[in-house]
Design an enzyme around this catalytic site. Sequence first.
Site, PDB file in Angstrom:
ATOM      1  N   LYS A  34       0.810  -1.220   0.000  1.00 24.15           N
ATOM      2  CA  LYS A  34       0.000   0.000   0.000  1.00 24.15           C
ATOM      3  C   LYS A  34       0.847   1.277   0.000  1.00 24.15           C
ATOM      4  O   LYS A  34       0.587   2.207  -0.764  1.00 24.15           O
ATOM      5  CB  LYS A  34      -0.928  -0.085   1.207  1.00 24.15           C
ATOM      6  CG  LYS A  34      -1.256   1.186   1.854  1.00 24.15           C
ATOM      7  CD  LYS A  34      -1.863   0.921   3.193  1.00 24.15           C
ATOM      8  CE  LYS A  34      -0.811   1.122   4.246  1.00 24.15           C
ATOM      9  NZ  LYS A  34      -1.331   1.648   5.492  1.00 24.15           N
ATOM     10  N   THR A  35       1.872   1.295   0.849  1.00 31.93           N
ATOM     11  CA  THR A  35       2.705   2.498   0.894  1.00 31.93           C
ATOM     12  C   THR A  35       3.403   2.716  -0.433  1.00 31.93           C
ATOM     13  O   THR A  35       3.560   3.848  -0.896  1.00 31.93           O
ATOM     14  CB  THR A  35       3.748   2.379   2.021  1.00 31.93           C
ATOM     15  OG1 THR A  35       3.069   2.002   3.224  1.00 31.93           O
ATOM     16  CG2 THR A  35       4.448   3.693   2.242  1.00 31.93           C
ATOM     17  N   ASP A 218      -3.986   8.096   3.544  1.00 31.96           N
ATOM     18  CA  ASP A 218      -3.553   6.769   3.972  1.00 31.96           C
ATOM     19  C   ASP A 218      -4.445   6.298   5.127  1.00 31.96           C
ATOM     20  O   ASP A 218      -4.986   7.123   5.858  1.00 31.96           O
ATOM     21  CB  ASP A 218      -2.098   6.884   4.446  1.00 31.96           C
ATOM     22  CG  ASP A 218      -1.461   5.529   4.667  1.00 31.96           C
ATOM     23  OD1 ASP A 218      -2.009   4.529   4.172  1.00 31.96           O
ATOM     24  OD2 ASP A 218      -0.414   5.479   5.332  1.00 31.96           O
ATOM     25  N   GLU A 219      -4.584   5.001   5.319  1.00 32.89           N
ATOM     26  CA  GLU A 219      -5.371   4.446   6.432  1.00 32.89           C
ATOM     27  C   GLU A 219      -6.763   5.081   6.511  1.00 32.89           C
ATOM     28  O   GLU A 219      -7.202   5.524   7.566  1.00 32.89           O
ATOM     29  CB  GLU A 219      -4.651   4.666   7.767  1.00 32.89           C
ATOM     30  CG  GLU A 219      -3.241   4.161   7.826  1.00 32.89           C
ATOM     31  CD  GLU A 219      -3.131   2.675   8.106  1.00 32.89           C
ATOM     32  OE1 GLU A 219      -4.138   1.945   7.924  1.00 32.89           O
ATOM     33  OE2 GLU A 219      -2.034   2.235   8.484  1.00 32.89           O
ATOM     34  N   GLN A 249      -9.172  -3.764   8.624  1.00 30.25           N
ATOM     35  CA  GLN A 249      -8.175  -3.433   9.645  1.00 30.25           C
ATOM     36  C   GLN A 249      -8.573  -2.210  10.451  1.00 30.25           C
ATOM     37  O   GLN A 249      -7.721  -1.533  11.034  1.00 30.25           O
ATOM     38  CB  GLN A 249      -6.815  -3.204   8.995  1.00 30.25           C
ATOM     39  CG  GLN A 249      -6.197  -4.474   8.454  1.00 30.25           C
ATOM     40  CD  GLN A 249      -4.746  -4.258   8.045  1.00 30.25           C
ATOM     41  OE1 GLN A 249      -3.872  -4.100   8.879  1.00 30.25           O
ATOM     42  NE2 GLN A 249      -4.506  -4.252   6.741  1.00 30.25           N
ATOM     43  N   ARG A 592       0.153 -10.271  10.827  1.00 29.11           N
ATOM     44  CA  ARG A 592       1.484  -9.722  11.123  1.00 29.11           C
ATOM     45  C   ARG A 592       2.577 -10.734  10.821  1.00 29.11           C
ATOM     46  O   ARG A 592       3.754 -10.387  10.732  1.00 29.11           O
ATOM     47  CB  ARG A 592       1.613  -9.322  12.608  1.00 29.11           C
ATOM     48  CG  ARG A 592       0.697  -8.228  13.099  1.00 29.11           C
ATOM     49  CD  ARG A 592       0.717  -7.023  12.236  1.00 29.11           C
ATOM     50  NE  ARG A 592      -0.390  -7.055  11.272  1.00 29.11           N
ATOM     51  CZ  ARG A 592      -0.476  -6.283  10.201  1.00 29.11           C
ATOM     52  NH1 ARG A 592       0.492  -5.430   9.940  1.00 29.11           N
ATOM     53  NH2 ARG A 592      -1.497  -6.351   9.380  1.00 29.11           N
TER      54      ARG A 592
END
Length: 707
Positions: A34-35, A218-219, A249, A592
């Site tokens: 994503k980043t 973002d997010e 998330q 994770r």
Amino acid sequence: MSNALLAGLNPEQLAAVTLPKQSALILAGAGSGKTRVLTTRIAWLLQTGQVSPQGILAVTFTNKSAKEMLTRLSAMLPINTRGMWIGTFHGLCNRLLRAHHREAALPEAFQILDSADQLALIKRVLKALNIDDEKYPPKQLQHFINGNKENGLRANQVQAYDDFNRKLIELYAAYEQQCQREGAVDFAELLLRCYELLSRNEMLREHYQARFQHILVDEFQDTNKLQYDWLRLLAGHNNAVFAVGDDDQSIYAFRGARVGNMYDFERDYQVKNLIRLEQNYRSQGNILDAANALIGNNQGRLGKNLWTAEGAGEPLKVYEAFADLDEAQFIVDEVKQLQREGIHLNDIAVLYRSNAQSRVIEHALFSAGLPYKVYGGLRFFERQEIKHALAYLRLMANSDDDGALLRVINFPTRGIGARTIESIQSNARLSHCSLWQATCSGGGRSGAALANFVSLIERLRSETAEMTLPDTMEHMLDHSGLRAYYQAEKEGEDRLENLNELTNAAVNYLAEAEDRSLTGFLAHASLEAGDHQAEAGQAALQLMTVHAAKGLEFHTVFVSGLEEGLFPHENSAMDPSGLEEERRLMYVAITRARRKLYLTLSQSRMLHGQTRYNIASRFFNELPQGLLQWINKATPAAPKAPPAPAWSKPKASETGLRIGQSVLHPKFGAGVIIDCEGRGADARVQVNFGPEGVKWLMLEYAKLTPA
DNA sequence: AATTGTTCGATTTTT
DNA sequence: TCGAACAATT
């Protein structure tokens, strides 16, 4: 495609990066790059000349991700990132408000309150109004105020539905008034004030709307109502909002985040195509299958299915311990084994739902001599000695800052006692002025001490007026008496060290920041409280809550305490939306792990000084059983027989059942016996059936079978 | 003004 | 159980 920027992107990533100027929603799964998509999108827009750096606004939630974006961006393109506005919501609002403080009705040197400062101010307001803080707990008021601000509501806009509520609103208003008097702005206020500024001031609004052609977020799943509205305002009719997020998330609803913003976004921005990034570059297949299956139990998702080009990997290992101590010991043994296999300690994490769970694990690790690091303590700028030092600086920058004054007026002690301070406070209240002004005009018994304090601050202010920030810092530390105080203190070593570090922080700040003023530094200190404790030093096992683990990844992950009541937490399991958030939390925990995932639980656990008997988390039932490898099936009976005093309750053992025993009930399913009473025909047992509740059952009638 | 005692509360916390 | 936060001591 000859463009080097785009090399190596998968088709979905490529589509997202090269979208024409239009609003888009990118559903970016965990570990889906994503980043990279976000930064490459910016780089691509710039490189193809579609927009100049000034036209970019990129918003994140954390300073860490803002920094990472900038770093990656400057690695991709040889441009100066100065013109771009990349930062956190709060950082960007701060920047805007600094530039237009007049229009926003704020003093030039307005101070930013962190949560602790805010709470202290609330307590002062309550005290001044003689409010019983038993009836109106400061924490609750803080939550009330922030909640309303995050929904865009001023005190006069909140609906009162009962007397208690009416009082809260009144206190909210009083708090606001005090903030304004002090020139103080809390976190939520930064957003709200900025929002109001833009919505009321047409010129400014149009200016920024014309400027920020491309807004990237973002997010997005973590945005609250106010942030959503703020974005809408800046987007206007012509700008493109590129929203990246993952509804699965979303784990911050308790702080006002609204997953629903993702669904609203599709509608409000007429999103034509939703792009899903589902290829995962982090975890092996079994881990992803487990995550997908679990999250499939949630309703109303945008929906996605993570997959990997890698193999399935190992099954998930499940360990059921008899007691929390055993669970911790298992983790210790397993970590030692992993270490022998060559896995780096830094690459192993132990996750838990709540902080209280760390103690037992820490104890076991300590006994075993395994180095570990717990995330989540005090951060640099939150430490007491740093707060004191900053308070001197704040008072120098803005003498109306009552909070700062109270913190240092008698620290180090200079003979200004509680009585004197109270009289200053009541004088200030009567004449509607700041404590500083009241102190200046204060005579009486402690008049000399007060005059000394006033002249100390004034001297500090004038003597440092022409100094650089680090020199100002040193000067203040030496002349305020702070440094001397901690030198004299027996246990002051670390604190002195931190004060020295503060000067370093000032040096570093000057190297990076655009606003090099003292006020700029103070804002920086509030907005970026520092790393959670970044002693990189030696290799250490990573201990943290699941929340803290979001955004991180590890070779091996232990998710501990997987029991009903703990995870999902009992306070959330009641209502469906709470349970769904717990499930998302579990989803975050699972995703994770890169290669190895352990799920552990314990039949009994010490919590708040009492032993509790929990049944296995319902999440186990939501995972494909084929992916799970139960390492043991706990054989509980290991009689830890506590020496029974004569008056003890009748032993259920007469019936073949004991406390802690897992049982099955035809109607309620799995449970654990947590208490028993009577004997023979009267024998009753209390059973914790987890989601089905806790019940007393007559042994004679209940068809309980040992599980 | 610093030490000692007592009470209360106890998910999660990017800013 | 255990720790922070406040009150009550010396």
